[in-house]
Scaffold this motif. Structure first.
Motif, PDB file in Angstrom:
ATOM      1  N   ASP A  79      27.002  -6.442 -32.041  1.00 13.63           N
ATOM      2  CA  ASP A  79      25.628  -5.929 -32.119  1.00 13.63           C
ATOM      3  C   ASP A  79      24.715  -6.985 -32.741  1.00 13.63           C
ATOM      4  O   ASP A  79      23.593  -7.211 -32.279  1.00 13.63           O
ATOM      5  CB  ASP A  79      25.588  -4.653 -32.957  1.00 13.63           C
ATOM      6  CG  ASP A  79      26.471  -3.564 -32.366  1.00 13.63           C
ATOM      7  OD1 ASP A  79      27.123  -2.847 -33.144  1.00 13.63           O
ATOM      8  OD2 ASP A  79      26.514  -3.457 -31.116  1.00 13.63           O
ATOM      9  N   VAL A  80      25.226  -7.614 -33.791  1.00 14.77           N
ATOM     10  CA  VAL A  80      24.467  -8.686 -34.441  1.00 14.77           C
ATOM     11  C   VAL A  80      24.220  -9.816 -33.431  1.00 14.77           C
ATOM     12  O   VAL A  80      23.098 -10.304 -33.284  1.00 14.77           O
ATOM     13  CB  VAL A  80      25.238  -9.233 -35.669  1.00 14.77           C
ATOM     14  CG1 VAL A  80      24.491 -10.411 -36.288  1.00 14.77           C
ATOM     15  CG2 VAL A  80      25.464  -8.130 -36.697  1.00 14.77           C
ATOM     16  N   ALA A  81      25.291 -10.187 -32.741  1.00  7.85           N
ATOM     17  CA  ALA A  81      25.198 -11.279 -31.768  1.00  7.85           C
ATOM     18  C   ALA A  81      24.157 -10.961 -30.696  1.00  7.85           C
ATOM     19  O   ALA A  81      23.355 -11.820 -30.321  1.00  7.85           O
ATOM     20  CB  ALA A  81      26.566 -11.525 -31.136  1.00  7.85           C
ATOM     21  N   LYS A  82      24.161  -9.711 -30.233  1.00  3.88           N
ATOM     22  CA  LYS A  82      23.232  -9.321 -29.178  1.00  3.88           C
ATOM     23  C   LYS A  82      21.792  -9.373 -29.649  1.00  3.88           C
ATOM     24  O   LYS A  82      20.924  -9.898 -28.954  1.00  3.88           O
ATOM     25  CB  LYS A  82      23.570  -7.908 -28.670  1.00  3.88           C
ATOM     26  CG  LYS A  82      24.742  -7.912 -27.725  1.00  3.88           C
ATOM     27  CD  LYS A  82      24.864  -6.599 -26.976  1.00  3.88           C
ATOM     28  CE  LYS A  82      25.858  -6.748 -25.832  1.00  3.88           C
ATOM     29  NZ  LYS A  82      26.079  -5.497 -25.121  1.00  3.88           N
ATOM     30  N   LEU A  83      21.567  -8.811 -30.841  1.00  2.00           N
ATOM     31  CA  LEU A  83      20.204  -8.791 -31.367  1.00  2.00           C
ATOM     32  C   LEU A  83      19.698 -10.216 -31.602  1.00  2.00           C
ATOM     33  O   LEU A  83      18.555 -10.547 -31.300  1.00  2.00           O
ATOM     34  CB  LEU A  83      20.142  -7.974 -32.675  1.00  2.00           C
ATOM     35  CG  LEU A  83      18.731  -7.790 -33.258  1.00  2.00           C
ATOM     36  CD1 LEU A  83      17.828  -7.007 -32.313  1.00  2.00           C
ATOM     37  CD2 LEU A  83      18.787  -7.080 -34.613  1.00  2.00           C
ATOM     38  N   ALA A  84      20.598 -11.071 -32.115  1.00  2.00           N
ATOM     39  CA  ALA A  84      20.202 -12.459 -32.413  1.00  2.00           C
ATOM     40  C   ALA A  84      20.243 -13.333 -31.159  1.00  2.00           C
ATOM     41  O   ALA A  84      19.894 -14.510 -31.213  1.00  2.00           O
ATOM     42  CB  ALA A  84      21.127 -13.033 -33.488  1.00  2.00           C
ATOM     43  N   LYS A  85      20.701 -12.746 -30.044  1.00  2.00           N
ATOM     44  CA  LYS A  85      20.819 -13.469 -28.763  1.00  2.00           C
ATOM     45  C   LYS A  85      21.689 -14.723 -28.902  1.00  2.00           C
ATOM     46  O   LYS A  85      21.364 -15.802 -28.396  1.00  2.00           O
ATOM     47  CB  LYS A  85      19.429 -13.851 -28.232  1.00  2.00           C
ATOM     48  CG  LYS A  85      18.598 -12.640 -27.808  1.00  2.00           C
ATOM     49  CD  LYS A  85      17.481 -13.033 -26.845  1.00  2.00           C
ATOM     50  CE  LYS A  85      16.740 -11.834 -26.293  1.00  2.00           C
ATOM     51  NZ  LYS A  85      15.977 -11.064 -27.338  1.00  2.00           N
ATOM     52  N   VAL A  86      22.830 -14.567 -29.598  1.00  2.00           N
ATOM     53  CA  VAL A  86      23.798 -15.661 -29.702  1.00  2.00           C
ATOM     54  C   VAL A  86      25.177 -15.074 -29.416  1.00  2.00           C
ATOM     55  O   VAL A  86      25.320 -13.865 -29.255  1.00  2.00           O
ATOM     56  CB  VAL A  86      23.802 -16.300 -31.115  1.00  2.00           C
ATOM     57  CG1 VAL A  86      22.458 -16.924 -31.432  1.00  2.00           C
ATOM     58  CG2 VAL A  86      24.181 -15.264 -32.165  1.00  2.00           C
ATOM     59  N   SER A  87      26.191 -15.931 -29.355  1.00  2.00           N
ATOM     60  CA  SER A  87      27.548 -15.437 -29.122  1.00  2.00           C
ATOM     61  C   SER A  87      28.129 -14.918 -30.437  1.00  2.00           C
ATOM     62  O   SER A  87      27.637 -15.238 -31.517  1.00  2.00           O
ATOM     63  CB  SER A  87      28.427 -16.561 -28.611  1.00  2.00           C
ATOM     64  OG  SER A  87      28.684 -17.464 -29.660  1.00  2.00           O
ATOM     65  N   THR A  88      29.204 -14.121 -30.318  1.00  2.00           N
ATOM     66  CA  THR A  88      29.856 -13.617 -31.526  1.00  2.00           C
ATOM     67  C   THR A  88      30.461 -14.759 -32.332  1.00  2.00           C
ATOM     68  O   THR A  88      30.510 -14.704 -33.557  1.00  2.00           O
ATOM     69  CB  THR A  88      30.966 -12.609 -31.171  1.00  2.00           C
ATOM     70  OG1 THR A  88      31.791 -13.186 -30.166  1.00  2.00           O
ATOM     71  CG2 THR A  88      30.381 -11.310 -30.654  1.00  2.00           C
ATOM     72  N   ALA A  89      30.928 -15.794 -31.633  1.00  2.00           N
ATOM     73  CA  ALA A  89      31.509 -16.931 -32.345  1.00  2.00           C
ATOM     74  C   ALA A  89      30.457 -17.591 -33.240  1.00  2.00           C
ATOM     75  O   ALA A  89      30.760 -18.044 -34.350  1.00  2.00           O
ATOM     76  CB  ALA A  89      32.083 -17.939 -31.358  1.00  2.00           C
ATOM     77  N   THR A  90      29.217 -17.625 -32.753  1.00  2.00           N
ATOM     78  CA  THR A  90      28.140 -18.209 -33.562  1.00  2.00           C
ATOM     79  C   THR A  90      27.897 -17.348 -34.806  1.00  2.00           C
ATOM     80  O   THR A  90      27.737 -17.874 -35.916  1.00  2.00           O
ATOM     81  CB  THR A  90      26.847 -18.323 -32.729  1.00  2.00           C
ATOM     82  OG1 THR A  90      27.127 -19.106 -31.577  1.00  2.00           O
ATOM     83  CG2 THR A  90      25.724 -18.973 -33.521  1.00  2.00           C
ATOM     84  N   VAL A  91      27.903 -16.024 -34.611  1.00  2.00           N
ATOM     85  CA  VAL A  91      27.744 -15.138 -35.770  1.00  2.00           C
ATOM     86  C   VAL A  91      28.867 -15.400 -36.773  1.00  2.00           C
ATOM     87  O   VAL A  91      28.627 -15.513 -37.982  1.00  2.00           O
ATOM     88  CB  VAL A  91      27.744 -13.644 -35.338  1.00  2.00           C
ATOM     89  CG1 VAL A  91      27.643 -12.739 -36.556  1.00  2.00           C
ATOM     90  CG2 VAL A  91      26.605 -13.373 -34.367  1.00  2.00           C
ATOM     91  N   SER A  92      30.106 -15.541 -36.249  1.00  2.00           N
ATOM     92  CA  SER A  92      31.253 -15.827 -37.121  1.00  2.00           C
ATOM     93  C   SER A  92      31.019 -17.101 -37.929  1.00  2.00           C
ATOM     94  O   SER A  92      31.292 -17.147 -39.129  1.00  2.00           O
ATOM     95  CB  SER A  92      32.533 -16.016 -36.292  1.00  2.00           C
ATOM     96  OG  SER A  92      32.837 -14.851 -35.595  1.00  2.00           O
TER      97      SER A  92
END
Lengths: 324, 324
Positions: B6-19
């Protein structure tokens, strides 16, 4: 040099039985033992090396490589390179994985082996059902029999056919004829399905002829095609033999390959690169067929994977001189 | 609960980037970092657990599980059981094999992952070509795209279709109609090919209709079939949805299932055992699709096998009440 299998054949027993006699482990009836010893004597077989190898077999797996006469001959005499290369893949993997290979005939396979590799077109549903009864792991190699749900390692005819036909279409060709072997063999059926799907997908009319390799009807096929269908842009043969024969018949009628008609085969047999023009074809990875099958059997023996699967190896498009 | 994705989607980045932002390792631009932090705040995301999990990732493989929105929703919300079970197979294998799974959208996958599992019908040739450019190992799951030569784990539609049609024929049926989804999808094509091959092999006339699941033309298909072809002995649907809809239409016209017409589906979706009569079908091993794909990827990461293969899992014939 006399081999274990020669002894087995003369004594009319499996190679595993000969091994048991030589190593004096496992049950062998007195009568069979006598027959084996007589064959060893008669053929002057030197079991020293085999015995050393098999001496460790308390710790090793005995693997029965089961095939018909023709495949066994191909393996041992290299008349046909195909199965001798598959076999090399099996042997190389087995060496490093505690597997002792025994060549067994489809008519005298030995149920005492720890696992089985069943190779080639001579493997029937009936044989597979018999071998399955032993509850030992088994893998079919270069043979697929629909509806049996056992492990298979085969080459992917469908994918190769799609690739070849797509390649011809990408060069602007539309009139692509498929000349195939009997569709009761899954190997030919699979390539045929790939050809049909690709033609349909592009909205082109498929046209196919069945080639009878034994009675060689290629001259009739080519005449029929030219008369009723007309000149094709390209011919896709379901094996190299069909493609090479088609090329010869077309050349004898004055067509230039590839200027007038492109030709693609399948298999990459030795003569594919010896004919003129050299044949463009799809290469089957024979060595990998063998080594991947041996690995699969090893994993089954180790109890690592339970679900039966069909492993299909992709082929490689080898562009030579028979295509524009 | 808010999830990483959800964070990744809102920030328009991949989950790996959020990680990477959460764990503060690997390069992330200041601008992107700010966007991620803002999304975390906005959604009230608690990264504690994920962070603990990922903290070890220096030693572990980061695996991108890439799929389209629909499949991702199926995995996370269990609207459709199919992919949530496939995913369970992936997760269970990964847990014991040093693989950290990151769910990634097809439109924002992250090339920094160590390997990729690309799942379902939303995976296109273009995406596969892009992912291939990373030179990281990848495995397609439940999707086959001819001619690409990458690793696949799929269920075997051909074998299941042959088994089902053979089963009907063994009960004396000849007039077997196939109702299938669009043949541009390999999954349907594969089952169609198996149906066609089996009918031809027995010398019976094949007859097939294309079912449009979105506009639901089943009523038209059944009318057309009864008018121009007549009453079939059996209907083989290329998925359970088609088979169940056909059953409804036939029942509404007074036919008894299975007394008048037998019906077989494919997939074994949940409703297959809830409809009346309960649907005979071919069960796809969803969990094994996932675990075998994860194992294949692990082997590729370990550099154990090089040759790309298509692994096809056999289905299981589940006899319920819709067949005599």
């Amino acid at each position: 040099m006399t081999r274990l299998i020669d002894v087995a054949k003369l004594a009319k027993v499996s190679t595993a039985t000969v091994s048991r006699v030589i190593n004096n482990n496992g049950y062998v009836s007195a009568k069979v033992r006598e027959r084996v010893m007589k064959a060893i004597e008669e053929l002057g077989y030197q079991p020293a090396k085999a015995a050393r190898f098999l001496a460790k077999s308390g710790q090793n797996f005995d693997i029965g490589v089961v095939a018909d006469d023709w495949v066994l001959k191909s393996i041992t005499t290299v008349i046909d390179e195909f199965y001798s290369i598959v076999y090399k893949g099996i042997i190389d993997f087995s060496k490093n994985h505690r597997m002792n290979i025994h060549l067994l005939d489809v008519n005298s396979w030995d149920e005492n082996a720890d696992g089985f590799l069943l190779i080639g077109g001579g493997i029937t549903k009936e044989l597979v059902r018999e071998v399955k009864k032993t509850k030992k792991p088994l893998v079919l190699v270069d043979q697929y029999l629909p509806g049996l749900k056992v492990d298979y390692v085969v080459s992917d005819g469908y994918d190769g056919a799609v690739f070849a036909v797509d390649k011809l279409i990408s060069k602007g060709m539309k009139r692509i004829v498929h000349i195939h072997g009997p569709l009761s063999h899954f190997g030919f059926r699979d390539r045929y399905d790939g050809y049909m799907a690709t033609m349909e997908m592009h909205g082109f009319m498929p046209k196919s002829y069945e080639f009878d390799e034994i009675n060689d009807n290629m001259s009739t096929i080519v005449d029929m095609m030219l008369r009723s269908y007309g000149k094709p842009d390209a011919i896709f043969g379901s094996n190299d033999t069909a493609a090479i024969r088609a090329m010869e018949e077309l050349k004898s009628r004055g067509f230039r390959i590839p200027e007038d008609i492109s030709v693609i085969g399948f298999d990459d047999i030795m003569s594919a690169s010896l004919v003129s023009p050299k044949l463009t074809t799809l290469k089957i990875f024979k060595y990998d067929l063998g080594s991947i099958a041996a690995r699969r059997l090893f994993n089954l023996l180790m109890g690592e994977e339970k679900h039966p699967v069909k492993i299909s190896l992709f082929t490689q498009y080898i562009e030579r001189e028979s295509t524009i």
